[in-house]
Write a protein that holds these residues in place. Structure first.
Motif, PDB file in Angstrom:
ATOM      1  N   GLU A   1       0.860  -1.176   0.000  1.00  0.00           N
ATOM      2  CA  GLU A   1       0.000   0.000   0.000  1.00  0.00           C
ATOM      3  C   GLU A   1       0.895   1.222   0.000  1.00  0.00           C
ATOM      4  O   GLU A   1       1.853   1.300   0.797  1.00  0.00           O
ATOM      5  CB  GLU A   1      -0.926  -0.016   1.229  1.00  0.00           C
ATOM      6  CG  GLU A   1      -2.030   1.006   1.137  1.00  0.00           C
ATOM      7  CD  GLU A   1      -3.094   0.816   2.221  1.00  0.00           C
ATOM      8  OE1 GLU A   1      -4.208   1.315   2.017  1.00  0.00           O
ATOM      9  OE2 GLU A   1      -2.808   0.193   3.254  1.00  0.00           O
ATOM     10  N   HIS A   2       0.634   2.140  -0.921  1.00  0.00           N
ATOM     11  CA  HIS A   2       1.504   3.300  -1.115  1.00  0.00           C
ATOM     12  C   HIS A   2       2.950   2.856  -1.358  1.00  0.00           C
ATOM     13  O   HIS A   2       3.897   3.532  -0.947  1.00  0.00           O
ATOM     14  CB  HIS A   2       1.446   4.245   0.090  1.00  0.00           C
ATOM     15  CG  HIS A   2       0.047   4.640   0.465  1.00  0.00           C
ATOM     16  ND1 HIS A   2      -0.806   5.299  -0.399  1.00  0.00           N
ATOM     17  CD2 HIS A   2      -0.659   4.445   1.601  1.00  0.00           C
ATOM     18  CE1 HIS A   2      -1.967   5.504   0.200  1.00  0.00           C
ATOM     19  NE2 HIS A   2      -1.916   4.989   1.418  1.00  0.00           N
ATOM     20  N   GLY A   3       3.109   1.687  -1.983  1.00  0.00           N
ATOM     21  CA  GLY A   3       4.436   1.196  -2.310  1.00  0.00           C
ATOM     22  C   GLY A   3       5.175   0.538  -1.169  1.00  0.00           C
ATOM     23  O   GLY A   3       6.314   0.102  -1.335  1.00  0.00           O
ATOM     24  N   LEU A   4       4.552   0.420   0.013  1.00  0.00           N
ATOM     25  CA  LEU A   4       5.222  -0.144   1.183  1.00  0.00           C
ATOM     26  C   LEU A   4       4.669  -1.530   1.495  1.00  0.00           C
ATOM     27  O   LEU A   4       3.447  -1.725   1.488  1.00  0.00           O
ATOM     28  CB  LEU A   4       5.027   0.766   2.401  1.00  0.00           C
ATOM     29  CG  LEU A   4       5.561   2.196   2.265  1.00  0.00           C
ATOM     30  CD1 LEU A   4       5.148   3.024   3.472  1.00  0.00           C
ATOM     31  CD2 LEU A   4       7.069   2.193   2.099  1.00  0.00           C
ATOM     32  N   PRO A   5       5.546  -2.500   1.807  1.00  0.00           N
ATOM     33  CA  PRO A   5       5.072  -3.853   2.135  1.00  0.00           C
ATOM     34  C   PRO A   5       4.243  -3.861   3.427  1.00  0.00           C
ATOM     35  O   PRO A   5       4.617  -3.239   4.422  1.00  0.00           O
ATOM     36  CB  PRO A   5       6.370  -4.660   2.308  1.00  0.00           C
ATOM     37  CG  PRO A   5       7.425  -3.866   1.615  1.00  0.00           C
ATOM     38  CD  PRO A   5       7.017  -2.436   1.771  1.00  0.00           C
ATOM     39  N   HIS A   6       3.122  -4.567   3.380  1.00  0.00           N
ATOM     40  CA  HIS A   6       2.228  -4.730   4.528  1.00  0.00           C
ATOM     41  C   HIS A   6       1.942  -6.217   4.730  1.00  0.00           C
ATOM     42  O   HIS A   6       1.882  -6.985   3.767  1.00  0.00           O
ATOM     43  CB  HIS A   6       0.890  -4.017   4.307  1.00  0.00           C
ATOM     44  CG  HIS A   6       0.945  -2.527   4.395  1.00  0.00           C
ATOM     45  ND1 HIS A   6       1.784  -1.751   3.607  1.00  0.00           N
ATOM     46  CD2 HIS A   6       0.233  -1.659   5.176  1.00  0.00           C
ATOM     47  CE1 HIS A   6       1.586  -0.458   3.905  1.00  0.00           C
ATOM     48  NE2 HIS A   6       0.656  -0.390   4.850  1.00  0.00           N
ATOM     49  N   VAL A   7       1.725  -6.608   5.990  1.00  0.00           N
ATOM     50  CA  VAL A   7       1.336  -7.971   6.348  1.00  0.00           C
ATOM     51  C   VAL A   7      -0.149  -7.972   6.701  1.00  0.00           C
ATOM     52  O   VAL A   7      -0.622  -7.098   7.440  1.00  0.00           O
ATOM     53  CB  VAL A   7       2.154  -8.483   7.550  1.00  0.00           C
ATOM     54  CG1 VAL A   7       1.739  -9.902   7.919  1.00  0.00           C
ATOM     55  CG2 VAL A   7       3.648  -8.438   7.247  1.00  0.00           C
ATOM     56  N   LEU A   8      -0.894  -8.956   6.168  1.00  0.00           N
ATOM     57  CA  LEU A   8      -2.310  -9.074   6.516  1.00  0.00           C
ATOM     58  C   LEU A   8      -2.444  -9.796   7.857  1.00  0.00           C
ATOM     59  O   LEU A   8      -1.938 -10.904   8.019  1.00  0.00           O
ATOM     60  CB  LEU A   8      -3.064  -9.839   5.426  1.00  0.00           C
ATOM     61  CG  LEU A   8      -3.142  -9.164   4.056  1.00  0.00           C
ATOM     62  CD1 LEU A   8      -3.977 -10.014   3.102  1.00  0.00           C
ATOM     63  CD2 LEU A   8      -3.712  -7.756   4.150  1.00  0.00           C
ATOM     64  N   LEU A   9      -3.126  -9.148   8.797  1.00  0.00           N
ATOM     65  CA  LEU A   9      -3.305  -9.692  10.143  1.00  0.00           C
ATOM     66  C   LEU A   9      -4.786  -9.748  10.479  1.00  0.00           C
ATOM     67  O   LEU A   9      -5.575  -8.904  10.045  1.00  0.00           O
ATOM     68  CB  LEU A   9      -2.606  -8.807  11.182  1.00  0.00           C
ATOM     69  CG  LEU A   9      -1.097  -8.615  11.042  1.00  0.00           C
ATOM     70  CD1 LEU A   9      -0.617  -7.581  12.058  1.00  0.00           C
ATOM     71  CD2 LEU A   9      -0.364  -9.932  11.236  1.00  0.00           C
ATOM     72  N   LEU A  10      -5.152 -10.731  11.270  1.00  0.00           N
ATOM     73  CA  LEU A  10      -6.503 -10.815  11.812  1.00  0.00           C
ATOM     74  C   LEU A  10      -6.522 -10.096  13.160  1.00  0.00           C
ATOM     75  O   LEU A  10      -5.701 -10.374  14.035  1.00  0.00           O
ATOM     76  CB  LEU A  10      -6.920 -12.273  11.986  1.00  0.00           C
ATOM     77  CG  LEU A  10      -7.149 -13.051  10.692  1.00  0.00           C
ATOM     78  CD1 LEU A  10      -7.135 -14.553  10.975  1.00  0.00           C
ATOM     79  CD2 LEU A  10      -8.465 -12.647  10.043  1.00  0.00           C
ATOM     80  N   GLN A  11      -7.454  -9.161  13.306  1.00  0.00           N
ATOM     81  CA  GLN A  11      -7.578  -8.411  14.549  1.00  0.00           C
ATOM     82  C   GLN A  11      -8.848  -8.828  15.268  1.00  0.00           C
ATOM     83  O   GLN A  11      -9.933  -8.833  14.696  1.00  0.00           O
ATOM     84  CB  GLN A  11      -7.614  -6.904  14.271  1.00  0.00           C
ATOM     85  CG  GLN A  11      -7.734  -6.064  15.536  1.00  0.00           C
ATOM     86  CD  GLN A  11      -7.766  -4.571  15.245  1.00  0.00           C
ATOM     87  OE1 GLN A  11      -7.526  -4.153  14.114  1.00  0.00           O
ATOM     88  NE2 GLN A  11      -8.068  -3.774  16.247  1.00  0.00           N
ATOM     89  N   LEU A  12      -8.696  -9.188  16.538  1.00  0.00           N
ATOM     90  CA  LEU A  12      -9.818  -9.569  17.390  1.00  0.00           C
ATOM     91  C   LEU A  12      -9.895  -8.559  18.524  1.00  0.00           C
ATOM     92  O   LEU A  12      -8.939  -8.396  19.289  1.00  0.00           O
ATOM     93  CB  LEU A  12      -9.625 -10.982  17.945  1.00  0.00           C
ATOM     94  CG  LEU A  12     -10.750 -11.560  18.797  1.00  0.00           C
ATOM     95  CD1 LEU A  12     -12.027 -11.706  17.992  1.00  0.00           C
ATOM     96  CD2 LEU A  12     -10.344 -12.926  19.364  1.00  0.00           C
ATOM     97  N   GLY A  13     -11.013  -7.846  18.609  1.00  0.00           N
ATOM     98  CA  GLY A  13     -11.103  -6.789  19.606  1.00  0.00           C
ATOM     99  C   GLY A  13     -10.247  -5.604  19.201  1.00  0.00           C
ATOM    100  O   GLY A  13     -10.051  -5.322  18.024  1.00  0.00           O
ATOM    101  N   THR A  14      -9.684  -4.918  20.178  1.00  0.00           N
ATOM    102  CA  THR A  14      -8.909  -3.714  19.878  1.00  0.00           C
ATOM    103  C   THR A  14      -7.404  -3.919  19.958  1.00  0.00           C
ATOM    104  O   THR A  14      -6.648  -3.138  19.389  1.00  0.00           O
ATOM    105  CB  THR A  14      -9.292  -2.579  20.846  1.00  0.00           C
ATOM    106  OG1 THR A  14      -9.099  -3.031  22.201  1.00  0.00           O
ATOM    107  CG2 THR A  14     -10.740  -2.174  20.661  1.00  0.00           C
TER     108      THR A  14
END
Length: 208
Positions: free
Chosen positions: A56-69
């Motif tokens: 995103e915007h040329g920067l590597p991102h990791v997909l994470l599952l978020q539970l709660g906050t």
């Protein structure tokens, strides 16, 4: 020669929803109690998790599952007794993020990028087997998952799927835990080839 990994824009992916996916255990103490009981019967627990990357915007991102906050996890989970690691990870990814329209999801599992061990029936995990530990209670293996150029995912309603930039994970065990916060070091041996629309409006690839 460094391994080249293709990264596609986050906007290439569509995220739907599906029924909630609940943990097997209602609490942390219950989780370790079940681990203790299963260890007596079948030995060390084997777990696998997938590292899914986008940019995103040329920067590597990791997909994470978020539970709660405040709780984040990689998609994956426990293997069945005798189950192959790669086959098990494909099963778990489908259970967690697989689409609901009957179209089979093709998961491309690449290299192992991390091994973690749990020496006792307690939260701490380490990227090595501590001295004097002859029977670790859990072995967790992390695999790189090469995403297709475009894909549809279905996210359980009780989770959010978030894309976290590597710079936010780095040295941030307080926010993401020791395993996720170590991903920038584990991934630094890779060469990322980014594809998509960049500011000059041409569809090109860039190496980072």
């Amino acid at each position: 020669m460094a391994q080249v990994t293709a990264l596609y824009p986050l906007t290439n992916y569509t995220f739907g929803t599906k029924e909630p996916l609940f943990e097997k255990d209602p609490s942390v103490p219950a989780r370790f109690q079940r681990m203790r009981e299963e260890f007596e019967k079948i030995g060390m627990r084997r777990s696998v998790e997938g590292v899914l990357l986008v940019h995103e915007h040329g920067l590597p991102h990791v997909l994470l599952l978020q539970l709660g906050t405040t709780f984040f996890k990689l998609p994956g989970g426990e293997l069945n007794p005798g189950e192959d690691e790669v086959d098990g990870l494909k099963r778990l990814l489908t259970e967690t993020l697989g689409r609901q329209d009957g179209v089979k999801q093709e998961w491309v599992i690449e290299d192992t990028i991390g091994n973690w061990w749990r020496p006792n029936f307690e939260p701490p995990q380490y990227p090595y087997i501590p001295p004097h530990i002859t029977k670790p209670k859990e072995h967790k293996k992390l695999f790189l998952v090469q995403l297709a150029e475009k894909a549809l995912f279905a996210v359980p309603k009780n989770y959010k799927l978030v894309a976290a930039p590597l710079f936010e994970l780095y040295d941030n065990a307080q926010g993401y835990g020791p395993i996720i916060s170590s991903l920038p070091q584990a991934l630094c041996r890779l060469t990322f080839q980014k594809y998509g629309i960049f500011p000059d409006k041409k569809c090109i690839s860039k190496e980072v």
